[in-house]
Design a protein around this motif. Structure first.
Motif: not given
Length: 534
Positions: A57-67
């Motif tokens: 979940l953290r990996a997907i969120a980082a990708g979605a946020a572009g960070i």
């Protein structure tokens, strides 16, 4: 989804019981049956099975946020809650509330379990960008199975009963055990009393309130039934419809785990429900650690059955010959229970009677209470002899008069953010004692401090962090807390070689430097004292 998110936020923002009750009742009255069922499911403390691992979940969120990943980790450490971190990172302020029903969102989340990784990432990113912050936060909580709402199951049941204009006790009984959150649930709950309940369904448990004053304030000792407070697993043994069922107080069906008790239940006449305690018993009651060997064994082997035989110690009779007897006075239920066990159980069987404690006055009873630990019990339960068997913790019906807790001074070494309204504060503490020159963790505690003390400690933790391990911070070993706990036992799973039961913070020892905190030898001494007493 919007309505439930608003309810969640409103409940999180108040401590007033009446306000919480009104909020839930309004939600139940306005939502459709499917959303009521799922709302009740979450409000009563149930959770979805986790759909996705936190790391993914953290990996997907980082990708979605572009960070980069490290930036999300830093943000998570600062916020203290992953669901809130993602909601803040993906909130652009322009999203509109979702009118999609809560039940449909739950179905969509469940469908993700069968989707491939690319599809999961695509759907989550789409949802995060489309939902306002509050709904995004709630979605993430549901997704990870970490939703916690600050209301009791009893209060949620009360609100629902009022909303559907049904008897509260009947609704509570029909919600015991394993129920499904679908649209058909409301039809079952609205059914008239004569429709009854399913054969395997337990009754809501009567709970004891802690005795805070002198027992003599309760009135005459002769007006009470006094029993030892056993340290086991509370349960209900059901014999109905030529079948037997064993339920824990946590509403977990234990069928198959304690075959000796279930075999004894087959000797009971049909239409009986007993309330009691599961205990390991050889020459006498064994410590709770012995019972822990049996708890997670779905099918215990013969060796374990011989080494840790379990009995069901009955102390109340809720149903007899198919008739609900909870309204009867306790002394009458007790007389019927004694007759039942005499005819269908006894000390030579796994189905036994919890003995009454005889004393002429409160002073003599206090002297017997001092023997509690040597008897392997926690104190007394005082039951008003003329009282019915009520639902939940109703003051004045049952009281628990426990022995004083064990205590030790321990040093704060790690801290983690709490949950719900405490998700922005470091409130979950790992505490350690000295083993020579080293500090060894012995307990985790998250209760016992006031809100003001928690806020003060949160500021201190942030200023004195040494290292960060994801959401966990190690801190300078300077703060000392006296922790209280109910028991202590050996443990090969803990570095300290022992484990304490139900630890909580008793007081903040501002007067004591860390060097003067307790030691592992001190805890070993407590363990030996408990062992020798028993």
């Amino acid at each position: 989804m919007r309505r439930f998110a608003e309810l969640f936020e409103a409940l999180d923002g108040t401590r007033a019981t009446g306000r919480k009750l009104a909020l839930m009742q309004a939600y139940f009255a306005a939502a459709d049956d499917a959303d009521v069922a799922w709302g009740l499911y979450f409000l009563t403390g149930r959770r979805l099975k986790r759909v996705i691992a936190p790391g993914r979940l953290r990996a997907i969120a980082a990708g979605a946020a572009g960070i980069p990943d490290w930036m999300l980790e830093r943000s998570h450490a600062h916020v203290g809650d992953l669901a809130e971190t993602i909601a803040l990172l993906l909130d652009d302020g322009n999203a509109v509330p979702s009118e999609r029903p809560l039940a449909q969102w739950v179905g969509a989340l469940k469908a993700l379990r069968d989707a491939d990784e690319a599809r999961v990432a695509e759907r989550l990113t789409q949802w995060w960008r489309a939902l306002p912050r509050l709904e995004c936060f709630l979605l993430n909580k549901l997704l990870t199975g970490s939703l916690r709402v600050g209301v009791s199951a009893g209060l949620a049941t009360r609100a629902l009963a009022a909303a559907i204009e049904q008897d509260e006790n009947l609704v509570a009984q029909r919600l015991m055990g394993d129920w499904q959150p679908d649209a058909g649930l409301l039809a079952q709950l609205r059914a008239p009393p004569e429709a009854g309940t399913i054969a395997s369904q337990p009754y809501p448990f009567c709970l004891a309130a802690p005795l805070e004053g002198e027992p003599a304030t309760l009135g005459a000792l002769a007006d009470h039934l006094v029993e030892w407070k056993w340290d086991g697993i509370r349960g209900q043994l059901i014999r109905r419809g030529s079948q037997h069922h064993l339920w824990s107080r946590g509403e977990e069906l234990l069928d198959g785990r304690f075959p000796e008790v279930e075999a004894a239940a087959m000797a009971l006449p049909d239409g009986h429900v007993l309330d009691g305690e599961l205990l390991v018993w050889t020459d006498g009651v064994r410590p709770f650690g012995a019972l822990q060997r049996r708890i997670n064994k779905q099918k215990p082997g013969l060796k374990l059955l011989r080494e840790a035989p379990v009995v069901f110690l009955a102390y109340d009779l809720l149903e007899a010959d198919g008739a609900d007897g909870r309204a009867m006075p306790a002394r009458d239920r007790r007389a019927r229970l004694e007759a039942l066990i005499a005819g269908h159980g006894g000390d030579a069987t796994p189905l036994r009677l919890s003995p009454l404690v005889a004393a002429t006055d409160w002073q003599r009873l206090a002297a017997l209470r001092a023997e509690a630990r040597s008897r392997g019990v926690e104190g007394f339960v005082l039951k008003r002899a003329d009282a019915p068997y009520t639902r939940g913790r109703r003051r004045g019906v049952w009281w628990k008069w426990k022995v004083d807790s064990l205590t030790v001074d321990a040093v704060l070494v790690y801290a983690q953010a709490g949950h719900g309204r405490r998700s922005n504060l470091y409130t979950d503490y790992t505490l350690a004692v000295w083993d020579g020159a080293a500090l060894v963790p012995v307990a985790k505690a998250y209760s016992g401090l006031t809100d003001a003390e928690l806020t003060e400690m949160d500021r201190w933790i942030r200023r004195h962090t040494v290292e960060r391990f994801g959401p966990v911070r190690s801190v300078r070993p300077e703060q000392v807390f006296e922790i209280a706990f109910e028991g202590i036992q050996p443990s090969s799973r803990h570095k300290a070689g022992l484990a304490v039961r139900f630890p909580r913070i008793h007081r903040w020892r501002r007067d004591k430097p860390a060097a003067e905190a307790g030691t592992l030898d001190e805890l070993r001494g407590l363990l030996e004292a408990v062992r020798s007493a028993s």
